[in-house]
Design an enzyme around this catalytic site. Structure first.
Site, short mmCIF file in Angstrom:
data_model
loop_
_atom_site.label_atom_id
_atom_site.label_comp_id
_atom_site.label_asym_id
_atom_site.label_seq_id
_atom_site.Cartn_x
_atom_site.Cartn_y
_atom_site.Cartn_z
N HIS A 4 54.90 -19.56 77.09
CA HIS A 4 55.05 -20.20 78.40
C HIS A 4 53.95 -19.73 79.35
O HIS A 4 53.68 -18.55 79.46
CB HIS A 4 56.40 -19.85 79.03
CG HIS A 4 57.55 -20.55 78.36
ND1 HIS A 4 58.82 -20.51 78.85
CD2 HIS A 4 57.60 -21.33 77.26
CE1 HIS A 4 59.62 -21.23 78.07
NE2 HIS A 4 58.90 -21.73 77.10
N TYR A 49 55.45 -10.16 86.36
CA TYR A 49 56.26 -10.90 85.40
C TYR A 49 55.64 -10.87 84.00
O TYR A 49 56.33 -10.69 83.00
CB TYR A 49 56.46 -12.35 85.87
CG TYR A 49 57.54 -13.08 85.12
CD1 TYR A 49 58.87 -13.03 85.53
CD2 TYR A 49 57.24 -13.84 83.99
CE1 TYR A 49 59.87 -13.70 84.84
CE2 TYR A 49 58.23 -14.51 83.29
CZ TYR A 49 59.55 -14.44 83.73
OH TYR A 49 60.53 -15.10 83.03
N TYR A 73 64.59 -20.25 87.44
CA TYR A 73 65.37 -19.22 88.14
C TYR A 73 65.83 -19.87 89.45
O TYR A 73 65.00 -20.24 90.27
CB TYR A 73 64.51 -18.00 88.48
CG TYR A 73 64.11 -17.14 87.28
CD1 TYR A 73 63.03 -17.50 86.48
CD2 TYR A 73 64.80 -15.97 86.99
CE1 TYR A 73 62.65 -16.70 85.40
CE2 TYR A 73 64.42 -15.16 85.92
CZ TYR A 73 63.35 -15.54 85.14
OH TYR A 73 62.98 -14.75 84.07
N LYS A 117 62.61 -7.45 81.82
CA LYS A 117 61.79 -6.27 81.53
C LYS A 117 62.40 -5.28 80.52
O LYS A 117 61.68 -4.41 80.01
CB LYS A 117 61.48 -5.51 82.82
CG LYS A 117 60.55 -6.26 83.76
CD LYS A 117 59.11 -6.18 83.29
CE LYS A 117 58.21 -7.19 83.91
NZ LYS A 117 57.79 -8.28 83.01
N PRO A 169 68.47 -7.94 84.35
CA PRO A 169 67.66 -8.82 83.50
C PRO A 169 66.80 -9.84 84.25
O PRO A 169 66.02 -10.55 83.63
CB PRO A 169 68.70 -9.53 82.62
CG PRO A 169 69.97 -9.45 83.40
CD PRO A 169 69.91 -8.19 84.20
C1 PHB Z 1 66.69 -14.82 78.19
O1 PHB Z 1 66.01 -15.66 77.57
O2 PHB Z 1 67.79 -14.44 77.77
C2 PHB Z 1 66.18 -14.30 79.48
C3 PHB Z 1 64.94 -14.70 79.94
C4 PHB Z 1 64.48 -14.26 81.14
C5 PHB Z 1 65.26 -13.40 81.91
C6 PHB Z 1 66.48 -12.96 81.44
C7 PHB Z 1 66.96 -13.43 80.22
O3 PHB Z 1 64.80 -12.97 83.12
#
Ligand code: PHB
Ligand code: APR
Length: 389
Positions: free
Chosen positions: A72, A384, A200, A296, A292
């Site tokens: 990505h 990120y 998000y 990280k 999460p």
């Molecule tokens: C996930 O794919 O489970 C995932 C991805 C990004 C995040 C948290 C979890 O910030």
């Protein structure tokens, strides 16, 4: 039994450390409390920084990630009814890869097996001993018999609830903790992801995240109450709640289906200092936990394993203690920056009722700024995709 490095825990931190040490010619044994199948059944996050993928390549375990992982270039932040893309590649030249932690763990286990390295699964009562002397040992019980491993070093890679950190008492160890007043309810479903990139979402009803495992398997999360139980969240309720927290376009194109996994996880920021106690080192979740929201956790486990393996290589190859003496300081410098970033992502995206309506408006102002200012987008993007190590 004798080995150079006795590793406690066969999660990503322990397995990656073991393989890195192996490539440096340093023999090691892993002691794991559970079975391999149990370790593989845990559903965790799934986003790898380029640096983490590089470490998998370094040990020859990156092929499947390159083949099956989804690369990505950006993410989207949703708030105030619309979505705003942050083009991380444009700001940093770097990308991230979606590849589940379960898959990473499987690839590491296969690499370890292929290298013929010893892993003792279902090792009970694992106990790190004498790490404040030059002759550390680890004892454990297997099939009713007690065994001891004499070693040069112990690596505590046994996660947040492990025995390694618990074996050290204050004032030798100091801990820092914040527990957030909500959890994440996550589901996995065999449905195509709502969007090609991660979304998000900051919403008045609470945070939501749209992520994925593959082009046909989605992973979604919604912020929930800390005391919620999964039984209170039948699939229909989950999908309705998720839809309400997304922008109209995403809500309209969301494809739903039966969940194949559903779980609630608390959110916590935690750091233990230092990460070295004589001849025992901590790595990964044993030393730190991040919420999460910044993706990280796994990547920090990987950078710890890298720092520790490099330090031990220096010790054995160059007869220098400089690396192991600096391990804690070096690892913690990166850890604290990820703790800061994960806390910040959490704070701008979640609903914090105790902050009131002014808190919610300040969040929207910050999100508006973060998605317009080049400086702010660059800062978000470089954290990120992962700070260098
Ligand atoms: C996930 O794919 O489970 C995932 C991805 C990004 C995040 C948290 C979890 O910030
Ligand atoms: N003895 C032996 N093994 C133990 C013990 C013990 N007393 N306690 C725990 N373990 C094992 C666990 O069963 C687990 O397999 O240690 C392993 C720790 O693995 P993880 O919890 O996955 O931690 P880590 O390897 O540091 O990986 C960090 O996991 O929680 C996620 O988000 C986090 O992605 C990050 C990653």
């Amino acid at each position: 039994m004798r080995t150079k490095v006795a590793i406690i825990g066969a999660g990503p931190a322990g397995l990656l450390l073991g393989q890195l040490l192996h490539t440096y010619g340093i023999d090691n044994v892993i002691l794991e409390k559970h079975t391999a199948d149990y370790v593989l059944a845990r559903i965790r996050a799934g986003l790898l920084e380029e640096g983490t993928v590089g470490l998998l390549d370094q040990i020859g375990a990156g092929q499947r990630a390159h083949h099956e992982g989804l690369v990505h270039d950006g993410i989207e932040l949703a708030f105030g009814g619309s979505r705003h893309r942050i083009d991380m590649k444009a700001f940093t030249g770097k990308t991230v890869m979606i590849y589940g932690q379960t898959e990473v763990t499987l690839d590491l286990m296969n690499a370890r097996r292929a290298a013929g390295l010893t892993t003792v699964y279902e090792a009970a009562d694992v106990t790190p001993l004498d790490f404040d002397t030059d002759h550390p040992r680890v004892t454990y019980v297997k099939d009713g018999a007690t065994h001891a491993i004499a070693c040069d070093f112990i690596a505590g890679c046994d996660g947040f609830h492990g025995i390694s950190r618990a074996s050290v008492k204050p004032p030798a160890i100091e801990t820092f903790e914040r527990v957030y007043p909500f959890g994440w309810l996550g589901i996995l479903s065999d449905t195509p992801p709502v969007s090609h990139e991660l979304i998000y979402s900051n919403h008045a009803r609470g945070f939501a995240l749209c992520t994925m495992r593959s082009r046909s398997r989605s992973r979604y999360y919604v912020q929930c109450a800390l005391d919620d139980q999964v039984e209170q969240w039948p699939d229909d309720r989950f999908w309705d709640e998720l839809r309400r927290r997304l922008d109209q376009k995403a809500a309209d194109s969301l494809i739903t289906g039966p969940s194949i996994e559903k779980s609630i996880a608390p959110l916590r920021s935690f750091v233990a200092e230092p990460m070295r106690f004589g001849r025992m080192f901590l790595a990964g979740d044993a030393a730190h936990i991040v919420p999460p929201t910044g993706a990280k956790g796994l990547n920090l486990a990987a950078s710890d394993a890298h720092y520790l393996a490099s330090a031990l290589r220096e010790y054995y190859d160059e007869k220098s203690s400089a690396g192991i003496d600096h391990y804690s300081e070096t690892a913690l410098a990166r850890v604290w920056k990820a703790v800061r970033f994960s806390w910040w992502m959490t704070s701008i995206l979640h609903k914090f009722p105790e902050n009131g309506t002014i808190g919610a408006r300040i969040q929207l102002a910050e999100l508006d700024y973060v998605t317009r200012s080049k400086a702010a987008m660059t800062s978000l993007a470089e954290n990120y995709v992962g700070l260098p190590f």
